[in-house]
Design a protein around this motif. Sequence first.
Motif, PDB file in Angstrom:
ATOM      1  N   MET A 127      10.963  12.439  13.580  1.00 45.11           N
ATOM      2  CA  MET A 127      10.647  11.344  13.916  1.00 45.11           C
ATOM      3  C   MET A 127       9.070  11.574  13.548  1.00 45.11           C
ATOM      4  SD  MET A 127      12.011   9.199  15.691  1.00 45.11           S
ATOM      5  CE  MET A 127      11.052   8.189  16.462  1.00 45.11           C
ATOM      6  N   MET A 128       8.682  13.020  13.355  1.00 38.13           N
ATOM      7  CA  MET A 128       7.353  13.301  12.923  1.00 38.13           C
ATOM      8  C   MET A 128       7.167  12.582  12.208  1.00 38.13           C
ATOM      9  SD  MET A 128       6.343  16.373  14.687  1.00 38.13           S
ATOM     10  CE  MET A 128       7.573  17.633  14.548  1.00 38.13           C
ATOM     11  N   SER A 129       8.193  13.040  11.233  1.00 39.01           N
ATOM     12  CA  SER A 129       8.216  12.742   9.474  1.00 39.01           C
ATOM     13  C   SER A 129       8.176  11.128   9.006  1.00 39.01           C
ATOM     14  CB  SER A 129       9.471  12.952   8.898  1.00 39.01           C
ATOM     15  OG  SER A 129       9.015  14.327   8.697  1.00 39.01           O
ATOM     16  N   LYS A 130       9.081  10.772  10.013  1.00 34.45           N
ATOM     17  CA  LYS A 130       9.029   8.998  10.187  1.00 34.45           C
ATOM     18  C   LYS A 130       7.920   8.612  10.926  1.00 34.45           C
ATOM     19  CE  LYS A 130      11.169   5.030   9.540  1.00 34.45           C
ATOM     20  NZ  LYS A 130      11.957   4.503   8.122  1.00 34.45           N
ATOM     21  N   ILE A 131       6.905   8.859  11.331  1.00 36.03           N
ATOM     22  CA  ILE A 131       5.434   8.457  11.573  1.00 36.03           C
ATOM     23  C   ILE A 131       4.559   8.095  10.777  1.00 36.03           C
ATOM     24  CG2 ILE A 131       3.649   8.412  13.861  1.00 36.03           C
ATOM     25  CD1 ILE A 131       5.803   9.429  15.737  1.00 36.03           C
ATOM     26  N   THR A 132       4.520   9.423  10.223  1.00 39.16           N
ATOM     27  CA  THR A 132       3.605  10.108   9.656  1.00 39.16           C
ATOM     28  C   THR A 132       3.480   9.070   7.703  1.00 39.16           C
ATOM     29  OG1 THR A 132       3.396  12.446   9.998  1.00 39.16           O
ATOM     30  CG2 THR A 132       2.462  12.026   7.607  1.00 39.16           C
ATOM     31  N   ALA A 133       4.588   9.335   7.512  1.00 37.78           N
ATOM     32  CA  ALA A 133       5.368   8.006   6.407  1.00 37.78           C
ATOM     33  C   ALA A 133       4.502   6.666   6.620  1.00 37.78           C
ATOM     34  CB  ALA A 133       6.545   8.211   5.701  1.00 37.78           C
ATOM     35  N   ILE A 134       5.107   6.425   7.530  1.00 38.77           N
ATOM     36  CA  ILE A 134       4.668   4.930   7.846  1.00 38.77           C
ATOM     37  C   ILE A 134       3.088   4.777   7.717  1.00 38.77           C
ATOM     38  CG2 ILE A 134       5.051   3.051   9.709  1.00 38.77           C
ATOM     39  CD1 ILE A 134       7.184   3.992  10.892  1.00 38.77           C
ATOM     40  N   LEU A 135       2.303   5.464   8.352  1.00 44.86           N
ATOM     41  CA  LEU A 135       1.098   5.600   8.398  1.00 44.86           C
ATOM     42  C   LEU A 135       0.473   5.681   7.386  1.00 44.86           C
ATOM     43  CD1 LEU A 135      -0.149   7.650  11.866  1.00 44.86           C
ATOM     44  CD2 LEU A 135      -0.184   5.260  11.586  1.00 44.86           C
ATOM     45  N   LEU A 136       0.773   6.596   6.377  1.00 45.71           N
ATOM     46  CA  LEU A 136       0.451   6.495   4.936  1.00 45.71           C
ATOM     47  C   LEU A 136       0.896   5.592   4.219  1.00 45.71           C
ATOM     48  CD1 LEU A 136       1.606  10.577   4.018  1.00 45.71           C
ATOM     49  CD2 LEU A 136      -1.096   9.406   4.707  1.00 45.71           C
ATOM     50  N   VAL A 137       2.262   4.414   4.091  1.00 44.11           N
ATOM     51  CA  VAL A 137       2.241   3.991   3.490  1.00 44.11           C
ATOM     52  C   VAL A 137       1.388   2.320   3.803  1.00 44.11           C
ATOM     53  CG1 VAL A 137       4.018   2.624   2.640  1.00 44.11           C
ATOM     54  CG2 VAL A 137       4.369   4.956   3.011  1.00 44.11           C
ATOM     55  N   SER A 138       1.155   2.340   5.240  1.00 48.12           N
ATOM     56  CA  SER A 138       1.030   1.283   5.594  1.00 48.12           C
ATOM     57  C   SER A 138      -0.982   0.968   5.041  1.00 48.12           C
ATOM     58  CB  SER A 138       0.678   1.720   7.058  1.00 48.12           C
ATOM     59  OG  SER A 138      -0.542   1.830   7.727  1.00 48.12           O
ATOM     60  N   MET A 139      -1.635   1.780   5.014  1.00 46.07           N
ATOM     61  CA  MET A 139      -2.833   2.282   4.561  1.00 46.07           C
ATOM     62  C   MET A 139      -2.277   0.930   2.956  1.00 46.07           C
ATOM     63  SD  MET A 139      -4.270   5.234   5.147  1.00 46.07           S
ATOM     64  CE  MET A 139      -3.490   6.352   5.604  1.00 46.07           C
ATOM     65  N   LEU A 140      -1.348   1.372   1.926  1.00 51.92           N
ATOM     66  CA  LEU A 140      -1.856   1.008   0.715  1.00 51.92           C
ATOM     67  C   LEU A 140      -0.984  -0.107   0.891  1.00 51.92           C
ATOM     68  CD1 LEU A 140      -0.583   1.414  -2.307  1.00 51.92           C
ATOM     69  CD2 LEU A 140       1.035   1.619  -2.139  1.00 51.92           C
ATOM     70  N   ASN A 141      -0.255  -0.607   1.932  1.00 52.66           N
ATOM     71  CA  ASN A 141       0.493  -1.585   1.574  1.00 52.66           C
ATOM     72  C   ASN A 141      -0.692  -3.378   2.129  1.00 52.66           C
ATOM     73  OD1 ASN A 141       3.148  -2.007   1.322  1.00 52.66           O
ATOM     74  ND2 ASN A 141       4.147  -1.241   3.635  1.00 52.66           N
ATOM     75  N   TYR A 142      -2.180  -2.390   3.009  1.00 48.97           N
ATOM     76  CA  TYR A 142      -2.214  -3.625   3.295  1.00 48.97           C
ATOM     77  C   TYR A 142      -3.586  -4.391   2.420  1.00 48.97           C
ATOM     78  CZ  TYR A 142      -7.490  -5.294   5.626  1.00 48.97           C
ATOM     79  OH  TYR A 142      -7.856  -6.949   5.461  1.00 48.97           O
ATOM     80  N   SER A 143      -4.000  -2.816   1.897  1.00 46.74           N
ATOM     81  CA  SER A 143      -4.934  -3.304   0.262  1.00 46.74           C
ATOM     82  C   SER A 143      -3.663  -4.185  -1.097  1.00 46.74           C
ATOM     83  CB  SER A 143      -5.026  -1.798  -0.786  1.00 46.74           C
ATOM     84  OG  SER A 143      -5.688  -1.557   0.213  1.00 46.74           O
ATOM     85  N   ILE A 144      -2.407  -4.589  -0.680  1.00 49.73           N
ATOM     86  CA  ILE A 144      -1.800  -5.127  -2.192  1.00 49.73           C
ATOM     87  C   ILE A 144      -1.423  -6.432  -1.162  1.00 49.73           C
ATOM     88  CG2 ILE A 144       0.771  -4.770  -2.946  1.00 49.73           C
ATOM     89  CD1 ILE A 144       0.290  -2.014  -3.663  1.00 49.73           C
ATOM     90  N   LYS A 145      -1.154  -6.113  -0.269  1.00 45.80           N
ATOM     91  CA  LYS A 145      -0.388  -7.574   0.677  1.00 45.80           C
ATOM     92  C   LYS A 145      -2.256  -8.239   0.762  1.00 45.80           C
ATOM     93  CE  LYS A 145       3.146  -5.620   2.614  1.00 45.80           C
ATOM     94  NZ  LYS A 145       3.416  -5.225   3.837  1.00 45.80           N
ATOM     95  N   LYS A 146      -2.954  -7.803   0.791  1.00 48.03           N
ATOM     96  CA  LYS A 146      -4.324  -8.808   0.941  1.00 48.03           C
ATOM     97  C   LYS A 146      -4.800  -8.997   0.048  1.00 48.03           C
ATOM     98  CE  LYS A 146      -9.225  -8.353   2.002  1.00 48.03           C
ATOM     99  NZ  LYS A 146      -9.823  -9.355   3.108  1.00 48.03           N
ATOM    100  N   LYS A 147      -5.221  -8.924  -1.254  1.00 45.86           N
ATOM    101  CA  LYS A 147      -5.263  -8.500  -2.692  1.00 45.86           C
ATOM    102  C   LYS A 147      -4.479  -9.559  -3.424  1.00 45.86           C
ATOM    103  CE  LYS A 147      -9.546  -5.744  -2.821  1.00 45.86           C
ATOM    104  NZ  LYS A 147      -9.752  -6.182  -1.821  1.00 45.86           N
ATOM    105  N   ILE A 148      -3.202  -9.316  -3.406  1.00 41.82           N
ATOM    106  CA  ILE A 148      -2.784  -9.230  -4.012  1.00 41.82           C
ATOM    107  C   ILE A 148      -1.414 -10.596  -4.054  1.00 41.82           C
ATOM    108  CG2 ILE A 148       0.117  -9.228  -5.741  1.00 41.82           C
ATOM    109  CD1 ILE A 148      -1.590  -6.771  -6.044  1.00 41.82           C
ATOM    110  N   ILE A 149      -1.307 -10.703  -1.943  1.00 41.47           N
ATOM    111  CA  ILE A 149      -0.144 -12.048  -1.946  1.00 41.47           C
ATOM    112  C   ILE A 149      -0.617 -12.764  -1.362  1.00 41.47           C
ATOM    113  CG2 ILE A 149       2.014 -11.980  -0.377  1.00 41.47           C
ATOM    114  CD1 ILE A 149       2.602  -9.204  -0.784  1.00 41.47           C
ATOM    115  N   PHE A 150      -1.845 -12.507  -0.348  1.00 37.06           N
ATOM    116  CA  PHE A 150      -1.811 -13.284   0.344  1.00 37.06           C
ATOM    117  C   PHE A 150      -3.584 -13.773   0.103  1.00 37.06           C
ATOM    118  CE2 PHE A 150       0.652 -11.655   2.875  1.00 37.06           C
ATOM    119  CZ  PHE A 150       1.577 -12.759   3.675  1.00 37.06           C
ATOM    120  N   ASN A 151      -3.772 -13.235  -1.354  1.00 39.63           N
ATOM    121  CA  ASN A 151      -5.425 -12.897  -2.305  1.00 39.63           C
ATOM    122  C   ASN A 151      -6.519 -13.678  -0.777  1.00 39.63           C
ATOM    123  OD1 ASN A 151      -3.628 -13.521  -4.386  1.00 39.63           O
ATOM    124  ND2 ASN A 151      -3.199 -15.746  -4.209  1.00 39.63           N
ATOM    125  N   GLY A 152      -6.691 -12.613  -0.466  1.00 39.34           N
ATOM    126  CA  GLY A 152      -7.612 -13.205   0.820  1.00 39.34           C
ATOM    127  C   GLY A 152      -8.804 -11.744   0.228  1.00 39.34           C
TER     128      GLY A 152
END
Length: 152
Positions: A127-152
């Motif tokens: 569970m600690m591994s899963k939670i940490t992995a989610i937190l780390l990947v979510s930072m990358l996701n925000y940047s990519i989704k904002k800039k590339i997918i939704f062009n914000g």
Amino acid sequence: MKQLILRQKQVIFFIIAGGLSAIVEIGSFKILSIYLPRLFSSEYNLYGIKYPFSNILSTSCGIITNYFLSIWFVFERGKHSKKKEFLYFISVSVVSTFISLIIFQILYHFVYKDVIDLRFYVLSPEMMSKITAILLVSMLNYSIKKKIIFNG
């Protein structure tokens, strides 16, 4: 303070949507990691990979939840058609899933060895591994989704 919140509204909504998606992902991982090993003995260790099916299925639940929350509350539609937007979103999410799985395996095998007793809940190494992995990947996701997918 109010102006800061208004300026950062998208980030705040992304965090809320991500938090809700993480709850879905972590909750489904917890359930799947208990019941899938009863059906598939290789779930504990598939060629050195711990909980592969639980990880993939729970991450898929989190991705779908995050997509709908993102289009409803976080991002405005970009220049892409809905179909293309969804395909981009899923593509980024699939790559993120692999990154998350790799981070999970590294953390599970090398970092988190003991349980953490919070008195009201015990955090296992998975569970600690899963939670940490989610937190780390979510930072990358925000940047990519904002800039590339939704062009914000």
